[in-house]
Scaffold this active site. Structure first.
Site, PDB file in Angstrom:
ATOM      1  N   CYS A  76      43.143  67.839  36.465  1.00 41.24           N
ATOM      2  CA  CYS A  76      43.477  66.412  36.478  1.00 41.24           C
ATOM      3  C   CYS A  76      43.067  65.803  37.821  1.00 41.24           C
ATOM      4  O   CYS A  76      43.588  66.193  38.872  1.00 41.24           O
ATOM      5  CB  CYS A  76      44.976  66.226  36.245  1.00 41.24           C
ATOM      6  SG  CYS A  76      45.521  64.519  36.442  1.00 41.24           S
ATOM      7  N   CYS A  98      37.232  62.151  35.052  1.00 43.38           N
ATOM      8  CA  CYS A  98      38.320  62.220  34.073  1.00 43.38           C
ATOM      9  C   CYS A  98      37.892  63.224  33.016  1.00 43.38           C
ATOM     10  O   CYS A  98      36.727  63.204  32.577  1.00 43.38           O
ATOM     11  CB  CYS A  98      38.552  60.841  33.446  1.00 43.38           C
ATOM     12  SG  CYS A  98      39.851  60.852  32.195  1.00 43.38           S
TER      13      CYS A  98
END
Length: 170
Positions: free
Chosen positions: A22, A133
C-alpha cells in the site's frame, strides 16, 4: 498501530523483510522501521530511485487522493532530486474513478479516461508516470502499459525477491 502490530508479528515469526504493497501506508514507514529490526522495504523510495536510475527527471504521480495528500512521493522526489508532478483536480478525479469505481469493483479501467490522464502527464512535461496504487498495477496488466510507466508494486516485488536472495525475472 495496526501496521506496527502486524510488522512485529512478522518479525517475531522470522520474516527477513517486510513488504507493504500500500503506497499510502508508507506515510508510517519511519515509525515502523524504528520499531522493528528487519528491513521494511520502502516501496515509494525504491520507485522514485528506480525512475531516477532510468534517467527520468519529472515524475507524474498517479495515486489515490490519500497517497497524494500524505506527500510520500513528493518527499521522496525532493530527496532524490527529481521533479514531482500531481495531476490537476479534474484529472485526479479520473484517476480516482478508475481506482474506486472500476478496478476495485472488478471492472476494467476505462481506456478513454486513462488516455486523458496519459495526455495530461505528457502535456505537463512528465517523462514518466508512476503507477502508485495497486489497482493501477491491475490496469497496467489490463492494458499492457510499458516504457512510460513505472509500477510501484513491480518495484516492490523486485526488491522483495532480491532481499530474499533470489533473482527477479520479468
Amino acid at each position: 498501530r495496526l501496521l506496527l502490530k502486524d510488522a512485529k508479528m512478522l518479525e517475531e515469526n522470522g520474516m527477513g523483510a517486510i513488504a507493504i504493497p500500500c503506497n499510502t501506508s508508507h506515510y508510517f514507514w519511519d515509525k515502523l522501521q524504528r520499531e522493528v529490526s528487519v528491513p521494511v522495504i520502502h516501496m515509494v523510495r525504491k520507485t522514485v530511485l528506480t525512475a531516477k536510475e532510468q534517467g527520468r527527471k519529472r515524475l507524474g504521480i498517479l495515486a489515490t487522493d490519500g497517497t497524494i495528500l500524505t506527500g510520500v512521493y513528493e518527499k521522496e522526489c525532493q530527496a532524490a532530486g527529481v521533479e514531482y508532478f500531481k495531476p490537476k483536480p479534474e484529472i485526479q478525479r479520473l484517476v480516482m474513478k478508475i481506482i474506486y469505481e472500476q478496478i476495485k469493483r472488478g471492472l476494467p479501467g476505462d481506456t478513454e479516461d486513462f488516455a486523458k490522464i496519459d495526455a495530461h502527464l505528457r502535456e505537463n512535461g512528465c517523462d514518466t508516470g508512476i503507477l502508485a496504487c495497486t489497482e493501477l498495477s491491475c490496469y497496467r496488466r489490463q492494458e499492457h502499459l510499458q516504457d512510460f510507466y513505472i509500477d510501484a508494486l513491480s518495484v516492490l516485488c523486485r526488491e522483495a525477491i532480491t532481499i530474499c536472495g533470489a533473482v527477479y525475472q520479468e
